[in-house]
Design a protein around this motif. Structure first.
Motif, PDB file in Angstrom:
ATOM      1  N   LEU A  14      -4.221  69.427  71.674  1.00  0.00           N
ATOM      2  CA  LEU A  14      -4.254  70.888  71.535  1.00  0.00           C
ATOM      3  C   LEU A  14      -4.944  71.548  72.728  1.00  0.00           C
ATOM      4  CD1 LEU A  14      -5.154  71.530  67.774  1.00  0.00           C
ATOM      5  CD2 LEU A  14      -3.067  72.221  68.944  1.00  0.00           C
ATOM      6  N   LEU A  15      -5.762  70.783  73.426  1.00  0.00           N
ATOM      7  CA  LEU A  15      -6.465  71.332  74.588  1.00  0.00           C
ATOM      8  C   LEU A  15      -5.494  71.743  75.693  1.00  0.00           C
ATOM      9  CD1 LEU A  15      -9.482  68.851  74.804  1.00  0.00           C
ATOM     10  CD2 LEU A  15      -9.429  71.135  73.790  1.00  0.00           C
ATOM     11  N   SER A  16      -4.254  71.305  75.581  1.00  0.00           N
ATOM     12  CA  SER A  16      -3.260  71.722  76.570  1.00  0.00           C
ATOM     13  C   SER A  16      -2.962  73.218  76.474  1.00  0.00           C
ATOM     14  CB  SER A  16      -1.960  70.928  76.382  1.00  0.00           C
ATOM     15  OG  SER A  16      -1.411  71.164  75.093  1.00  0.00           O
ATOM     16  N   ILE A  17      -3.222  73.825  75.311  1.00  0.00           N
ATOM     17  CA  ILE A  17      -2.944  75.258  75.149  1.00  0.00           C
ATOM     18  C   ILE A  17      -3.935  76.124  75.932  1.00  0.00           C
ATOM     19  CG2 ILE A  17      -2.758  77.149  73.494  1.00  0.00           C
ATOM     20  CD1 ILE A  17      -0.413  75.170  73.539  1.00  0.00           C
ATOM     21  N   PRO A  18      -5.251  75.966  75.763  1.00  0.00           N
ATOM     22  CA  PRO A  18      -6.150  76.768  76.609  1.00  0.00           C
ATOM     23  C   PRO A  18      -6.036  76.443  78.093  1.00  0.00           C
ATOM     24  CG  PRO A  18      -7.395  75.193  75.268  1.00  0.00           C
ATOM     25  CD  PRO A  18      -6.007  75.210  74.739  1.00  0.00           C
ATOM     26  N   LEU A  19      -5.519  75.262  78.424  1.00  0.00           N
ATOM     27  CA  LEU A  19      -5.306  74.929  79.834  1.00  0.00           C
ATOM     28  C   LEU A  19      -4.252  75.831  80.476  1.00  0.00           C
ATOM     29  CD1 LEU A  19      -5.402  71.011  79.889  1.00  0.00           C
ATOM     30  CD2 LEU A  19      -6.992  72.578  81.022  1.00  0.00           C
ATOM     31  N   LEU A  20      -3.451  76.492  79.642  1.00  0.00           N
ATOM     32  CA  LEU A  20      -2.452  77.422  80.170  1.00  0.00           C
ATOM     33  C   LEU A  20      -3.106  78.566  80.949  1.00  0.00           C
ATOM     34  CD1 LEU A  20      -0.052  77.632  77.088  1.00  0.00           C
ATOM     35  CD2 LEU A  20       0.520  76.691  79.336  1.00  0.00           C
ATOM     36  N   SER A  91      -5.542  90.041  79.976  1.00  0.00           N
ATOM     37  CA  SER A  91      -4.342  89.341  80.431  1.00  0.00           C
ATOM     38  C   SER A  91      -4.103  88.099  79.580  1.00  0.00           C
ATOM     39  CB  SER A  91      -4.510  88.921  81.894  1.00  0.00           C
ATOM     40  OG  SER A  91      -5.600  88.012  82.015  1.00  0.00           O
ATOM     41  N   TYR A  92      -2.939  87.476  79.794  1.00  0.00           N
ATOM     42  CA  TYR A  92      -2.654  86.215  79.114  1.00  0.00           C
ATOM     43  C   TYR A  92      -3.698  85.168  79.483  1.00  0.00           C
ATOM     44  CZ  TYR A  92       1.943  87.618  77.353  1.00  0.00           C
ATOM     45  OH  TYR A  92       2.957  88.221  76.662  1.00  0.00           O
ATOM     46  N   GLN A  93      -4.143  85.198  80.732  1.00  0.00           N
ATOM     47  CA  GLN A  93      -5.141  84.233  81.191  1.00  0.00           C
ATOM     48  C   GLN A  93      -6.427  84.342  80.379  1.00  0.00           C
ATOM     49  OE1 GLN A  93      -6.496  84.759  85.233  1.00  0.00           O
ATOM     50  NE2 GLN A  93      -7.019  82.598  85.445  1.00  0.00           N
ATOM     51  N   LYS A  94      -6.881  85.566  80.141  1.00  0.00           N
ATOM     52  CA  LYS A  94      -8.095  85.756  79.347  1.00  0.00           C
ATOM     53  C   LYS A  94      -7.874  85.329  77.900  1.00  0.00           C
ATOM     54  CE  LYS A  94     -10.076  89.504  82.105  1.00  0.00           C
ATOM     55  NZ  LYS A  94     -10.525  90.928  82.118  1.00  0.00           N
ATOM     56  N   GLY A  95      -6.689  85.627  77.386  1.00  0.00           N
ATOM     57  CA  GLY A  95      -6.382  85.242  76.011  1.00  0.00           C
ATOM     58  C   GLY A  95      -6.415  83.739  75.817  1.00  0.00           C
ATOM     59  N   PHE A  96      -5.781  83.012  76.729  1.00  0.00           N
ATOM     60  CA  PHE A  96      -5.776  81.553  76.623  1.00  0.00           C
ATOM     61  C   PHE A  96      -7.171  80.972  76.852  1.00  0.00           C
ATOM     62  CE2 PHE A  96      -1.109  81.883  77.494  1.00  0.00           C
ATOM     63  CZ  PHE A  96      -0.691  81.235  76.340  1.00  0.00           C
ATOM     64  N   SER A  97      -7.967  81.618  77.687  1.00  0.00           N
ATOM     65  CA  SER A  97      -9.331  81.134  77.936  1.00  0.00           C
ATOM     66  C   SER A  97     -10.173  81.183  76.665  1.00  0.00           C
ATOM     67  CB  SER A  97      -9.993  81.971  79.034  1.00  0.00           C
ATOM     68  OG  SER A  97      -9.324  81.813  80.267  1.00  0.00           O
ATOM     69  N   ILE A  98      -9.981  82.210  75.855  1.00  0.00           N
ATOM     70  CA  ILE A  98     -10.730  82.335  74.600  1.00  0.00           C
ATOM     71  C   ILE A  98     -10.387  81.203  73.638  1.00  0.00           C
ATOM     72  CG2 ILE A  98     -11.038  83.794  72.548  1.00  0.00           C
ATOM     73  CD1 ILE A  98     -10.671  86.222  74.341  1.00  0.00           C
ATOM     74  N   LEU A  99      -9.174  80.664  73.762  1.00  0.00           N
ATOM     75  CA  LEU A  99      -8.728  79.625  72.833  1.00  0.00           C
ATOM     76  C   LEU A  99      -9.458  78.295  73.012  1.00  0.00           C
ATOM     77  CD1 LEU A  99      -4.871  80.246  72.666  1.00  0.00           C
ATOM     78  CD2 LEU A  99      -6.682  81.089  71.166  1.00  0.00           C
ATOM     79  N   TRP A 100     -10.287  78.179  74.065  1.00  0.00           N
ATOM     80  CA  TRP A 100     -11.128  76.986  74.167  1.00  0.00           C
ATOM     81  C   TRP A 100     -12.080  76.898  72.972  1.00  0.00           C
ATOM     82  CZ3 TRP A 100     -10.228  73.046  77.223  1.00  0.00           C
ATOM     83  CH2 TRP A 100      -9.572  73.239  78.441  1.00  0.00           C
ATOM     84  N   ILE A 101     -12.515  78.042  72.488  1.00  0.00           N
ATOM     85  CA  ILE A 101     -13.491  78.061  71.387  1.00  0.00           C
ATOM     86  C   ILE A 101     -12.909  77.458  70.109  1.00  0.00           C
ATOM     87  CG2 ILE A 101     -14.936  79.535  69.932  1.00  0.00           C
ATOM     88  CD1 ILE A 101     -15.122  81.480  72.307  1.00  0.00           C
ATOM     89  N   PRO A 102     -11.782  77.977  69.581  1.00  0.00           N
ATOM     90  CA  PRO A 102     -11.238  77.360  68.360  1.00  0.00           C
ATOM     91  C   PRO A 102     -10.772  75.925  68.573  1.00  0.00           C
ATOM     92  CG  PRO A 102      -9.720  79.010  69.233  1.00  0.00           C
ATOM     93  CD  PRO A 102     -11.003  79.173  69.975  1.00  0.00           C
ATOM     94  N   ALA A 103     -10.346  75.591  69.792  1.00  0.00           N
ATOM     95  CA  ALA A 103      -9.898  74.221  70.052  1.00  0.00           C
ATOM     96  C   ALA A 103     -11.045  73.227  69.871  1.00  0.00           C
ATOM     97  CB  ALA A 103      -9.321  74.117  71.463  1.00  0.00           C
ATOM     98  N   PHE A 104     -12.202  73.541  70.443  1.00  0.00           N
ATOM     99  CA  PHE A 104     -13.351  72.639  70.310  1.00  0.00           C
ATOM    100  C   PHE A 104     -13.926  72.670  68.888  1.00  0.00           C
ATOM    101  CE2 PHE A 104     -13.679  72.899  75.048  1.00  0.00           C
ATOM    102  CZ  PHE A 104     -13.564  71.533  75.280  1.00  0.00           C
ATOM    103  N   LEU A 105     -13.860  73.826  68.236  1.00  0.00           N
ATOM    104  CA  LEU A 105     -14.313  73.901  66.844  1.00  0.00           C
ATOM    105  C   LEU A 105     -13.437  73.025  65.948  1.00  0.00           C
ATOM    106  CD1 LEU A 105     -15.151  77.707  66.399  1.00  0.00           C
ATOM    107  CD2 LEU A 105     -16.758  75.785  66.479  1.00  0.00           C
ATOM    108  N   ALA A 106     -12.141  73.002  66.226  1.00  0.00           N
ATOM    109  CA  ALA A 106     -11.232  72.163  65.442  1.00  0.00           C
ATOM    110  C   ALA A 106     -11.575  70.688  65.608  1.00  0.00           C
ATOM    111  CB  ALA A 106      -9.790  72.422  65.872  1.00  0.00           C
ATOM    112  N   LEU A 107     -11.852  70.270  66.832  1.00  0.00           N
ATOM    113  CA  LEU A 107     -12.198  68.869  67.078  1.00  0.00           C
ATOM    114  C   LEU A 107     -13.547  68.517  66.450  1.00  0.00           C
ATOM    115  CD1 LEU A 107     -11.032  68.481  70.793  1.00  0.00           C
ATOM    116  CD2 LEU A 107      -9.911  67.616  68.730  1.00  0.00           C
ATOM    117  N   ALA A 108     -14.487  69.460  66.474  1.00  0.00           N
ATOM    118  CA  ALA A 108     -15.791  69.215  65.854  1.00  0.00           C
ATOM    119  C   ALA A 108     -15.644  69.075  64.341  1.00  0.00           C
ATOM    120  CB  ALA A 108     -16.747  70.358  66.189  1.00  0.00           C
TER     121      ALA A 108
END
Length: 213
Positions: A14-20, A91-108
């Protein structure tokens, strides 16, 4: 059995999504999206097997319904985050950057679940028929259900394709596209609870309603 390993690998992708947020070419974006879809293919069988063990007491239909509903809650929050970012002239870049937070929360959260239930198969003792199926061929009902699933989604229009046309044809603004998706996911969440509860009462016949949804 490597239930947790496959689940961790699948959700890890799933980390591939915020990497966008760091991608500047559509070819790389396409690769990352494919990687995320591969992750779903890897994690889903193991995750669903563990869910089948965990939902024995509450009813498998209701248990899977709750899982799907919660999954769609995340699918609602994510698009709304993007709508908020766009509303604030982001921008889309800022939106995808925020998704690092839920991605790591999901793994935790997944790590905590692994710690709490290291052997999910022990939640349910296998039936004699299950032992026979493991050694022999897959039962007929499996192939019928697989065919049902195939026919249910035949011709299904993915929202990514729909949203692309909404944007290219300027039917709605970029701010509104995620909102439409969030609404669709909300309907999905309610339908999952309804179908899940119905499944526990009347069985597989309840799935005939799925293509209509």
């Amino acid at each position: 059995k490597a239930y947790w390993l496959m689940t961790f690998i699948g959700y890890g992708l799933l980390l591939s999504i915020p990497l966008l947020a760091f991608v500047g070419y559509w070819q790389l974006a396409a690769i990352l999206i494919i990687v995320e879809r591969m992750g779903k293919a890897i994690r889903s069988p193991a995750r669903d097997t563990m869910l089948s063990y965990a939902t024995k007491e509450v009813g498998r239909g209701w248990g899977f319904g709750i899982h799907e509903a919660l999954d769609q809650v995340g699918a609602i929050i994510g698009p709304l985050i993007f709508s908020l970012v766009f509303f604030l002239n982001g921008s889309y870049q800022k939106g995808f950057s925020i998704l690092w937070i839920p991605a790591f929360l999901a793994l935790a959260t997944l790590a905590l679940a692994r710690r709490s239930v290291p052997s999910p198969q022990k939640l349910e003792a296998p039936l004699e028929t299950d032992r026979q199926n493991i050694k022999g061929k897959l039962p007929r009902v499996f192939w019928l259900y697989t065919l049902f699933t195939l026919l249910s989604v035949a011709g299904f229009a993915n929202f990514q394709l729909i949203s692309y046309h909404l944007h290219v044809q300027s039917i709605v603004s970029d701010v509104q596209i995620p909102i439409f998706y969030a609404i669709a996911m909300g309907v999905d969440a309610l339908a999952a609870l309804l179908v899940g509860k119905t499944y526990d009462k009347i069985g597989l016949i309840s799935l005939l309603a799925v293509p209509l949804l």
